[in-house]
Scaffold this active site. Structure first.
Site, PDB file in Angstrom:
ATOM      1  N   GLU A 170       0.874  -1.187   0.000  1.00 55.24           N
ATOM      2  CA  GLU A 170       0.000   0.000   0.000  1.00 55.24           C
ATOM      3  C   GLU A 170       0.904   1.228   0.000  1.00 55.24           C
ATOM      4  O   GLU A 170       1.616   1.494   0.970  1.00 55.24           O
ATOM      5  CB  GLU A 170      -0.884  -0.026   1.247  1.00 55.24           C
ATOM      6  CG  GLU A 170      -1.775   1.196   1.373  1.00 55.24           C
ATOM      7  CD  GLU A 170      -2.483   1.268   2.732  1.00 55.24           C
ATOM      8  OE1 GLU A 170      -2.838   0.214   3.315  1.00 55.24           O
ATOM      9  OE2 GLU A 170      -2.670   2.389   3.232  1.00 55.24           O
ATOM     10  N   ARG A 176       0.755  10.438   0.180  1.00 52.52           N
ATOM     11  CA  ARG A 176       1.154  11.508   1.104  1.00 52.52           C
ATOM     12  C   ARG A 176       2.373  12.243   0.608  1.00 52.52           C
ATOM     13  O   ARG A 176       2.864  13.155   1.272  1.00 52.52           O
ATOM     14  CB  ARG A 176       1.526  10.927   2.473  1.00 52.52           C
ATOM     15  CG  ARG A 176       0.398  10.269   3.165  1.00 52.52           C
ATOM     16  CD  ARG A 176       0.851   9.716   4.495  1.00 52.52           C
ATOM     17  NE  ARG A 176      -0.064   8.682   4.888  1.00 52.52           N
ATOM     18  CZ  ARG A 176       0.076   7.917   5.946  1.00 52.52           C
ATOM     19  NH1 ARG A 176       1.122   8.059   6.736  1.00 52.52           N
ATOM     20  NH2 ARG A 176      -0.811   7.003   6.226  1.00 52.52           N
ATOM     21  N   LYS A 183     -11.194  -0.833   7.015  1.00 51.06           N
ATOM     22  CA  LYS A 183      -9.965  -0.479   7.731  1.00 51.06           C
ATOM     23  C   LYS A 183     -10.356   0.080   9.093  1.00 51.06           C
ATOM     24  O   LYS A 183     -11.199   0.982   9.183  1.00 51.06           O
ATOM     25  CB  LYS A 183      -9.205   0.566   6.908  1.00 51.06           C
ATOM     26  CG  LYS A 183      -8.055   1.255   7.631  1.00 51.06           C
ATOM     27  CD  LYS A 183      -7.169   2.002   6.655  1.00 51.06           C
ATOM     28  CE  LYS A 183      -6.334   3.063   7.357  1.00 51.06           C
ATOM     29  NZ  LYS A 183      -4.960   3.165   6.864  1.00 51.06           N
TER      30      LYS A 183
HETATM   31  C1  3PG Z   1      -1.545   4.425   7.763  1.00 50.05           C
HETATM   32  O1  3PG Z   1      -0.898   5.420   8.107  1.00 50.05           O
HETATM   33  O2  3PG Z   1      -2.389   4.398   6.886  1.00 50.05           O
HETATM   34  C2  3PG Z   1      -1.330   3.170   8.466  1.00 50.05           C
HETATM   35  O3  3PG Z   1      -2.176   3.216   9.530  1.00 50.05           O
HETATM   36  C3  3PG Z   1       0.071   2.921   8.891  1.00 50.05           C
HETATM   37  O4  3PG Z   1       0.209   3.123  10.245  1.00 50.05           O
HETATM   38  P1  3PG Z   1       1.591   2.856  10.965  1.00 50.05           P
HETATM   39  O5  3PG Z   1       2.612   3.718  10.237  1.00 50.05           O
HETATM   40  O6  3PG Z   1       1.344   3.305  12.380  1.00 50.05           O
HETATM   41  O7  3PG Z   1       1.922   1.401  10.839  1.00 50.05           O
END
Ligand code: 3PG
Length: 208
Positions: free
Chosen positions: A40, A44, A128
């Site tokens: 994924e 960003r 999610k």
């Molecule tokens: C995201 O930011 O979409 C996911 O939740 C990843 O979270 P993490 O960086 O805390 O694993």
């Protein structure tokens, strides 16, 4: 388009923030070789769409999707770059309409029972749960899933190697996402050997 069937090959989905598209293919190959079946790429960074396209074209045996999807127009953008799925931190009717009309599998984000029921009404049985740890983690998810037995969850947010097993042990959890095995510092240093080692360990938790 519910995404329930997409993550059956591997129950841990790497969530990555790619700052430089030049590393996208090496990162994708590293994750694939370490046992990941999907990636994924979060929307960003300025190069996220380019990174998705490079991975879709050059690492076709890794399922590439887009994360942090939050605007309806992003659905067409990621589809044009070859993304196979979208993940969103929350969901609006406009975003869902775009995903459905363009047949883009979506894992929409939800944090409360009402949000979950609304998404279920729109046909999303896999959701999610975000940000998982900050919302109360495993006990909260267990409590929410009691009265919502038809739903499956893809928790992300604050999950690490120590917590992964507990999430995966819940019957309501199909898969989990996280960035703990793709640390920003290792990515910055192009430490693919380090990422590979952490990913092999993570995938071992998913397979156990
Ligand atoms: C995201 O930011 O979409 C996911 O939740 C990843 O979270 P993490 O960086 O805390 O694993």
């Amino acid at each position: 388009m519910d995404a329930s069937k997409l993550f059956s090959k591997s129950r841990i989905v790497p969530v990555v923030v790619i700052e430089d598209a030049a590393i996208a293919v090496d990162l994708a190959k590293t994750l694939r070789d370490a046992g990941a079946a999907s990636i994924e790429v979060t929307l960003r960074t300025a190069c996220a769409l380019e990174a998705i396209e490079l991975i879709a074209q050059q690492v076709p045996d890794l399922l590439v999707g887009a994360g942090s999807v939050r605007r309806p127009e992003q659905i067409a953008q990621i589809a044009a770059r070859g993304a196979s799925f979208a993940v969103s931190p929350g969901a609006t009717e406009l975003l869902i309409d775009a995903a459905i009309s363009q047949q883009m599998p979506l894992v929409p984000g939800a944090a409360t029972a009402s949000e979950m029921i609304r998404l279920s009404e729109r046909g999303y049985q896999l959701q999610k749960f975000f940000p998982a740890e900050m919302l109360g983690g495993v006990p909260m998810l267990k409590a929410l899933s009691g009265p919502l037995p038809e739903l499956k969850f893809f928790p992300t947010g604050g999950i690490n190697a120590a917590l992964a097993k507990d999430y995966l042990g819940l019957a309501c959890v199909s898969c989990i996402g996280g960035s703990w095995f793709v640390p920003a510092a290792m990515l910055r240093d192009r430490d693919f050997a380090g990422i590979r080692k952490l990913t092999v360990e993570a995938m071992g938790i998913g397979a156990a």
